[in-house]
Motif scaffolding. Structure first.
Motif, PDB file in Angstrom:
ATOM      1  N   TYR A  24      25.370  38.972  -5.837  1.00 61.26           N
ATOM      2  CA  TYR A  24      24.740  40.636  -5.742  1.00 61.26           C
ATOM      3  C   TYR A  24      23.822  40.905  -5.758  1.00 61.26           C
ATOM      4  N   PRO A  25      23.928  41.907  -5.372  1.00 62.76           N
ATOM      5  CA  PRO A  25      22.866  42.755  -5.279  1.00 62.76           C
ATOM      6  C   PRO A  25      22.905  43.612  -6.353  1.00 62.76           C
ATOM      7  N   PHE A  26      21.340  43.838  -6.691  1.00 61.51           N
ATOM      8  CA  PHE A  26      21.107  44.135  -8.287  1.00 61.51           C
ATOM      9  C   PHE A  26      19.743  45.320  -7.530  1.00 61.51           C
ATOM     10  N   THR A  27      20.333  45.961  -8.488  1.00 60.52           N
ATOM     11  CA  THR A  27      18.254  47.247  -8.762  1.00 60.52           C
ATOM     12  C   THR A  27      17.762  47.239 -10.024  1.00 60.52           C
ATOM     13  N   VAL A  28      16.064  46.808 -10.427  1.00 61.89           N
ATOM     14  CA  VAL A  28      16.045  47.194 -11.354  1.00 61.89           C
ATOM     15  C   VAL A  28      16.181  47.927 -12.253  1.00 61.89           C
ATOM     16  N   LEU A  29      16.603  48.658 -13.157  1.00 57.93           N
ATOM     17  CA  LEU A  29      16.905  49.544 -13.934  1.00 57.93           C
ATOM     18  C   LEU A  29      15.932  50.029 -15.186  1.00 57.93           C
ATOM     19  N   GLU A  30      15.578  48.726 -16.175  1.00 56.18           N
ATOM     20  CA  GLU A  30      13.847  48.695 -16.884  1.00 56.18           C
ATOM     21  C   GLU A  30      13.749  47.259 -16.848  1.00 56.18           C
ATOM     22  N   SER A  31      12.178  47.228 -17.028  1.00 58.97           N
ATOM     23  CA  SER A  31      11.839  45.380 -17.537  1.00 58.97           C
ATOM     24  C   SER A  31      10.738  46.006 -17.901  1.00 58.97           C
ATOM     25  N   GLY A  43       6.388  35.325 -31.374  1.00 55.30           N
ATOM     26  CA  GLY A  43       5.629  36.346 -30.275  1.00 55.30           C
ATOM     27  C   GLY A  43       4.904  36.028 -28.711  1.00 55.30           C
ATOM     28  N   LYS A  44       5.421  34.831 -28.835  1.00 61.53           N
ATOM     29  CA  LYS A  44       4.107  34.747 -26.868  1.00 61.53           C
ATOM     30  C   LYS A  44       5.184  36.090 -26.322  1.00 61.53           C
ATOM     31  N   LEU A  45       4.527  36.417 -25.349  1.00 62.60           N
ATOM     32  CA  LEU A  45       5.297  37.595 -24.594  1.00 62.60           C
ATOM     33  C   LEU A  45       6.032  37.039 -23.322  1.00 62.60           C
ATOM     34  N   MET A  46       7.558  37.812 -23.001  1.00 58.92           N
ATOM     35  CA  MET A  46       8.635  37.100 -22.550  1.00 58.92           C
ATOM     36  C   MET A  46       8.749  38.465 -21.083  1.00 58.92           C
ATOM     37  N   VAL A  47       9.140  37.797 -20.509  1.00 58.09           N
ATOM     38  CA  VAL A  47       9.745  39.429 -19.945  1.00 58.09           C
ATOM     39  C   VAL A  47      11.350  39.703 -19.775  1.00 58.09           C
ATOM     40  N   LYS A  48      11.157  40.736 -19.951  1.00 61.14           N
ATOM     41  CA  LYS A  48      12.784  41.830 -20.214  1.00 61.14           C
ATOM     42  C   LYS A  48      13.472  42.379 -19.652  1.00 61.14           C
ATOM     43  N   LEU A  49      14.500  42.145 -18.358  1.00 62.31           N
ATOM     44  CA  LEU A  49      14.880  43.432 -17.470  1.00 62.31           C
ATOM     45  C   LEU A  49      16.273  43.468 -17.686  1.00 62.31           C
ATOM     46  N   LYS A  50      16.759  44.745 -17.359  1.00 65.91           N
ATOM     47  CA  LYS A  50      17.575  45.368 -17.533  1.00 65.91           C
ATOM     48  C   LYS A  50      18.054  45.312 -15.456  1.00 65.91           C
ATOM     49  N   LEU A  51      18.949  44.870 -15.228  1.00 71.24           N
ATOM     50  CA  LEU A  51      19.840  44.715 -14.178  1.00 71.24           C
ATOM     51  C   LEU A  51      21.237  45.526 -14.032  1.00 71.24           C
ATOM     52  N   ASN A  52      20.623  46.447 -13.027  1.00 71.46           N
ATOM     53  CA  ASN A  52      22.134  46.658 -12.903  1.00 71.46           C
ATOM     54  C   ASN A  52      23.047  46.314 -11.281  1.00 71.46           C
ATOM     55  N   VAL A  53      23.788  45.220 -11.610  1.00 71.98           N
ATOM     56  CA  VAL A  53      24.463  44.205  -9.880  1.00 71.98           C
ATOM     57  C   VAL A  53      25.372  45.097  -9.895  1.00 71.98           C
ATOM     58  N   HIS A  54      25.626  45.083  -8.750  1.00 72.50           N
ATOM     59  CA  HIS A  54      26.146  45.710  -7.971  1.00 72.50           C
ATOM     60  C   HIS A  54      27.587  45.198  -7.407  1.00 72.50           C
ATOM     61  N   ARG A 103      13.300  47.708  -7.804  1.00 76.02           N
ATOM     62  CA  ARG A 103      12.789  46.723  -7.151  1.00 76.02           C
ATOM     63  C   ARG A 103      14.847  46.319  -7.241  1.00 76.02           C
ATOM     64  N   THR A 104      15.188  46.080  -5.811  1.00 73.52           N
ATOM     65  CA  THR A 104      16.066  45.152  -5.686  1.00 73.52           C
ATOM     66  C   THR A 104      15.639  44.375  -5.218  1.00 73.52           C
ATOM     67  N   GLY A 105      16.477  43.212  -5.251  1.00 67.88           N
ATOM     68  CA  GLY A 105      17.173  42.224  -4.280  1.00 67.88           C
ATOM     69  C   GLY A 105      18.272  41.680  -4.680  1.00 67.88           C
ATOM     70  N   TYR A 106      18.958  39.906  -4.810  1.00 66.40           N
ATOM     71  CA  TYR A 106      19.460  39.370  -4.514  1.00 66.40           C
ATOM     72  C   TYR A 106      19.872  38.652  -5.914  1.00 66.40           C
ATOM     73  N   VAL A 107      21.160  37.817  -6.848  1.00 62.69           N
ATOM     74  CA  VAL A 107      21.233  37.175  -8.016  1.00 62.69           C
ATOM     75  C   VAL A 107      22.030  36.685  -8.024  1.00 62.69           C
ATOM     76  N   ARG A 108      22.082  35.585  -8.341  1.00 60.39           N
ATOM     77  CA  ARG A 108      23.413  34.344  -9.084  1.00 60.39           C
ATOM     78  C   ARG A 108      23.445  34.450 -10.063  1.00 60.39           C
ATOM     79  N   ILE A 109      25.168  35.301 -10.316  1.00 62.07           N
ATOM     80  CA  ILE A 109      25.700  35.303 -11.816  1.00 62.07           C
ATOM     81  C   ILE A 109      26.676  34.752 -11.316  1.00 62.07           C
ATOM     82  N   ILE A 110      26.674  34.171 -13.180  1.00 64.59           N
ATOM     83  CA  ILE A 110      27.222  33.740 -13.978  1.00 64.59           C
ATOM     84  C   ILE A 110      28.354  33.217 -14.930  1.00 64.59           C
ATOM     85  N   ILE A 111      29.158  33.381 -15.738  1.00 62.45           N
ATOM     86  CA  ILE A 111      29.848  33.536 -16.876  1.00 62.45           C
ATOM     87  C   ILE A 111      29.271  32.456 -18.483  1.00 62.45           C
TER      88      ILE A 111
END
Length: 164
Positions: A24-31, A43-54, A103-111
Motif C-alpha cells: 500500500y502507499p503510505f504517508t508519514v504522519l509523525e516521526s 535506553g537505546k534510541l530507536m525510530v518511531k513512525l506513525k504511518l497513514n496507510v492508504h 514523506r510518502t512511499g510504499y509499504v508491505r502490510i501484514i496482519i
C-alpha cells in the motif's frame, strides 16, 4: 420518523478494521526518536513512525519501530523508499520532531495478533523500495572487493586436444 438499522454484534461492528495483507502507499504522519524499554536495550534510541496507510476502502494508522540494532533492513528500506537513502549511507539520521512528516512511499502490510488484546492488527513487514531508489554502498578500503572477471576463453581449433 425513527432511524432504522440492523443491530450488530461487537465483532460485526469491527471498530478498528484491519487492511488485508498487501502493498500500500503510505504517508508519514509523525516521526520521533524514542528510548527502548526492553531489558536488553533499555535506553537505546530507536525510530518511531506513525504511518497513514492508504487502503482501497479506508486509511489505517499503523505504527512502526526500528533501529540499527533491530529491524535494520527496515531502517535502510524506509529511508530509500522516502528518497533519503543517502542519509542511511551517512551513518546517522535525525527522526526527531517529525523530520519525516509528509514523506510518502510504499509499504508491505501484514496482519498479526495484538499481544495485549488478542485481536488482529496491521503491522509493517517491510518498506518497498523501487529499483531507482536503491542506494549502492560505497566501497571502502575495508570493503570486500569484487573478484576480477575470468579471462576470456580462446576459440578452440580443430588442432587443439580436448580431453573428454
Amino acid at each position: 420518523m425513527p432511524l432504522h438499522y440492523k443491530p450488530k454484534s461487537e465483532k460485526e461492528l469491527n471498530r478498528y478494521p484491519v487492511l488485508p495483507e498487501g502493498d500500500y502507499p503510505f504517508t508519514v504522519l509523525e516521526s520521533s526518536e524514542v528510548a527502548s524499554k526492553s531489558q536488553k536495550n533499555a535506553g537505546k534510541l530507536m525510530v518511531k513512525l506513525k504511518l497513514n496507510v492508504h487502503g482501497p476502502d479506508f486509511d489505517k494508522h499503523v505504527f512502526d519501530y526500528f533501529a540499527d540494532w533491530f529491524s535494520e533492513w527496515k531502517l535502510k528500506h524506509f529511508l530509500e523508499t522516502i528518497g533519503r537513502g543517502a542519509d542511511y549511507e551517512s551513518g546517522q539520521i535525525d527522526a526527531r520532531e517529525n523530520a519525516y512528516e509528509g514523506r510518502t512511499g510504499y509499504v508491505r502490510i501484514i496482519i498479526e495478533e495484538n499481544k495485549e488484546t488478542g485481536e488482529d492488527r496491521n503491522a509493517v513487514d517491510d518498506y518497498i523500495v523501487q529499483p531507482a531508489q536503491k542506494v549502492i554502498p560505497k566501497l571502502t578500503p575495508t570493503s570486500t572487493a569484487l573478484a576480477p572477471a575470468p579471462a576470456a576463453h580462446k576459440e578452440l581449433s580443430s588442432q587443439d586436444d580436448v580431453p573428454f
